[in-house]
Write an enzyme that holds these catalytic residues in place. Structure first.
Site, PDB file in Angstrom:
ATOM      1  N   SER A 124       0.836  -1.206   0.000  1.00  0.00           N
ATOM      2  CA  SER A 124       0.000   0.000   0.000  1.00  0.00           C
ATOM      3  C   SER A 124       0.867   1.250   0.000  1.00  0.00           C
ATOM      4  O   SER A 124       1.971   1.245   0.556  1.00  0.00           O
ATOM      5  CB  SER A 124      -0.886   0.001   1.244  1.00  0.00           C
TER       6      SER A 124
ATOM      7  N   TYR B 220      -2.603  -0.223   9.915  1.00  0.00           N
ATOM      8  CA  TYR B 220      -2.756  -0.793   8.573  1.00  0.00           C
ATOM      9  C   TYR B 220      -1.444  -0.655   7.801  1.00  0.00           C
ATOM     10  O   TYR B 220      -0.938  -1.626   7.217  1.00  0.00           O
ATOM     11  CB  TYR B 220      -3.889  -0.071   7.825  1.00  0.00           C
TER      12      TYR B 220
END
Length: 332
Positions: free
Chosen positions: A129, A154
């Site tokens: 990501s 995350y």
């Protein structure tokens, strides 16, 4: 090829599977169909895959964080390569529910690495990501940049996935490619993402939240461009040649940014949404949220020079495409 796609009922997973099936590959898809957002949308994506490709698409509902269940589900399936897209997504939700991220993104990632190792697969592509860049202030973000300061759990789990993958590339010479996706949007997108939230609110005449008082910049990447990048990577496993790869590894492990190579001001996107929705937005300016970063911008030099990747869809085209799909899907 026969390709295992995790998170197959997700936004990127279902769109990628379409492309793979269209070009003649077979897809074994797994997804746990969790209720992080409405399961009906995930089911609609699956139904669309089955309707278009039937026999060459196999689906198993399974949680890949459960190793025994994963092995049972895939025992009889022949697999050549893996695209591991399944994860617990969302920056903000990781603040509320950290354990979901540990299970899915850490335990689950190791399970997929183990599966690829024990089956001797010749390549696994996995989703990282853009959030791994965390507090970095140098723009655009390049894969060579250090990213040791994540600002959400995350992001930390995605960075950990890259590190665990490096270990497997080293110990078992398993070819791996990690992809740092930048703000993906488009038809069949996710309801927790800005594009969907804003479109829904504008059409309903409700206010939209503009964080950091609207001073946000994002590298918005259209789904077709993301999928083109994933397939280019899937088809080109990193060689085990001792040479330094994108991201710095000398093992068979590459890291790439996949973005539009263009950082857009949030309010420009709001303008395009207003135009496509045919009505003005009521804007609720708010401070930046915990775990958020003010700007993302992908340097895609590495994937361009290695694989000839070049995004083709600007937000001027992509945003109206999304709104058209959204209206159609919801019967507006």
């Amino acid at each position: 090829m026969r390709i295992l796609v995790t998170g197959v009922a997700g936004f990127i997973g279902s769109t990628l599977s379409h492309r793979l099936l269209e070009r003649g590959d077979e897809v074994v898809g797994i997804d746990n169909l969790n209720d992080y957002y409405q399961v009906s949308l995930k089911q609609d994506r699956l139904d669309r895959l089955v309707a278009a490709h039937g026999g060459r698409f196999a689906f198993h509902q399974v949680d890949f964080a459960d190793l025994a269940a994963l092995n049972r589900a895939l025992e009889a399936e022949r697999i050549d390569r893996v695209v591991h897209l399944g994860a617990q997504a969302g920056v903000r939700y990781s603040i509320e529910n950290p354990h979901a991220y540990v299970q899915s993104n850490l335990v689950g990632h190791v399970n997929l690495l183990e599966l690829a190792r024990h089956r001797g697969l010749d390549h696994m592509v996995y989703a990282s990501s853009s959030s791994v860049y965390g507090g970095n202030t140098k723009l655009p973000f390049a894969v060579e940049d250090r990213c040791d300061h994540p600002v959400s759990l995350y992001a930390a789990t995605k960075k950990a996935d890259e590190l665990m993958s490096e270990t497997y590339a080293h110990l078992y010479r398993l070819p791996l490619t990690g992809l740092r996706f930048f703000t993906v949007y488009g038809p069949w997108g996710r309801p927790d993402m800005m594009m969907w939230i804003f479109t829904k609110a504008i059409l309903a005449g409700k206010p939209i939240p503009a964080f950091n008082n609207g001073e946000m910049f994002r590298d918005f990447t259209y789904i077709d461009d993301i999928v083109a990048g994933v397939i280019a990577c899937l088809d080109n496993p990193p060689p085990d040649d001792g040479q330094a790869k994108a991201g710095g590894s000398v093992k068979p492990h590459r890291l790439y940014n996949i973005g539009n190579n263009c950082s857009e001001h949030l309010m420009k996107v709001v303008g395009l949404l207003e135009e496509a929705c045919g009505r003005k937005a009521e804007i609720d300016f708010q401070p930046i949220q915990p775990g958020d970063v003010p700007a993302t911008y992908a340097d895609i030099t590495a994937i361009q020079s290695d694989l000839g990747y070049a995004p083709t869809t600007s937000i001027d085209v992509g945003v109206p495409n999304f709104v058209r799909w959204y209206k159609d899907y919801h019967g507006h």
